[in-house]
Design an enzyme around this catalytic site. Sequence first.
Site, PDB file in Angstrom:
ATOM      1  CD  GLU A   5       6.467  62.637  16.388  1.00  0.00           C
ATOM      2  OE1 GLU A   5       7.055  62.383  17.452  1.00  0.00           O
ATOM      3  OE2 GLU A   5       6.395  63.788  15.924  1.00  0.00           O
ATOM      4  CD  GLU A  63       3.246  67.005  16.299  1.00  0.00           C
ATOM      5  OE1 GLU A  63       2.365  66.166  16.601  1.00  0.00           O
ATOM      6  OE2 GLU A  63       4.352  67.076  16.874  1.00  0.00           O
TER       7      GLU A  63
END
Length: 541
Positions: A198, A316
């Site tokens: 991220e 994810e």
Amino acid sequence: MEVRLLLLVFICLHALHWAASAQQPEEATVIVKGSTKIAETNKNYICATIDWWPPEKCNYNQCPWGQSSILNLDLDHPFLAQAIQAFDNLRIRLGGSLQDRVVYDVGTNSPCTPFTNMSNGLFGFSDGCLSMDRWDKLNALFQKTGAIITFGLNALYGRYNVRRSFWAGKWNSTNAYNFVKYTISKGYPVDSWEYGNELSGHGIGARVDATLYGKDAIELKSIFQQLYKAPLSQPSLLAPGGFFDQQWYTQLLQTSGHGVVSALTHHIYNLGGGNDAHLIRKILDPKYLDRSEDTYRDMQLTLQRHGTWASAWVSESGGVFNNGGELVSNTFINSIWYLDQLGMASKYNTKVFCRQTLIGGHYGLLDTQTFLPNPDYYSALLWHRLMGREVLSVDINAPRKLRAYAHCRKQQQGITLLLINLSNTTGYNVTLQNDINVSLDKTASLHKHNSFSHSLRRAVSWLGRKPSSDVARREEYHLTAKDGDLQSKTMLLNGAPLELSDDGGVPAMSPALVAVNSPVYLAPTSIAFVVLPMFEAKACS
């Protein structure tokens, strides 16, 4: 008096008629197009994550992680091994928000300490450390259970925070190099390494420039080429494990170049935060669910234009960010969201879909405290066992509350259809058709006076061109909530609760056998996998 009596009778009859009609299922048709596949997944499409979060990770006055992280999970719990083994080869992705603050305790002189609260640290935590003793124990579990491993590497090592969330400086690859080298020396078969978590686009907590990231990917690829001596033994390099930003992802591909990044990985949290009071309404809203389709489509287009050598992964996805939603993410209702996302992502050539988490938070496939399966565990297992790699197109003649996805059957003849009913009041009688016969019907209607065409149309089973058989059967796996409670943690399969045996064994999940030419009844807010062994589909032969 008579008029009032007649009026009362009329009202009662009208009410009875309305009640009866409200319970009557609606008619729907699903046409499966089996001539060509529209996409293809990896053989191990189903994937689950294990995260780094310590017990002190809390949101909304809830701290649901307990002892479920890479560093503290009870690896000897008997339910854990059996839950993984039930998939034969479950892909497990090790990673998460804190992976970019992990030091690997190999070739370092510093003490190996766990994450602790730190007000000025990334996400409020200090750096943490993975000892090689713990890495050895993790790999003992993976080898015992046949798990396929994707490991997320620290992409901030050596960098520094410039301003706000922006990080700059050169990546220090030394620690990653030593860790990968140790892994190879022990013979641990890591299937793929994912670079960073991220850090793409605007980032979550931290972000890195895409050009810099692309240069890092080239360096990491060269490390693999140096350490993995046999070319065929080299693992895949995945990146960036973040939220999709088309411009950023495109720049990553252009900078790293052909063949460096094997898969672009992105995350899906499309339902909102764990304190959102409208999670169930969102899950049952087809328009809301469809919003994710743009992300999958744009990712596919980005790869077609700039990275034809790479594939797309969801590395994810928990639906609900910040630990998941209590009594939503770990209950029956979440399987509607989860299976719908699996179906939707597969249509756009997503190769792997990693669920956040295998265990940990509210969104674990397994309960954090008891290790007992939550409903989504069984949903994932049924998908893994029944849905093959090849994705087929479907046409749905029904309200948008009915969702349908079709794949070739897993390693056997025929197809598997996934049906999802988002309506909590209306059931559906779903008639299944093969597009071969739809085309045949159109041709026959043009020659309706031709007795041969008319007879042929009557003789054709919806399965294909072969004559129908009165003894042909299909398999049905109907999933519903116990007592009709959508927030129940107990899922029913064909009316029977799915529960572990006393020794932690996963229950047999046997289908109901149904006459193949009858409609499929799909109850309100329910799910069904329908296996059609004799379905004629060229794409599946």
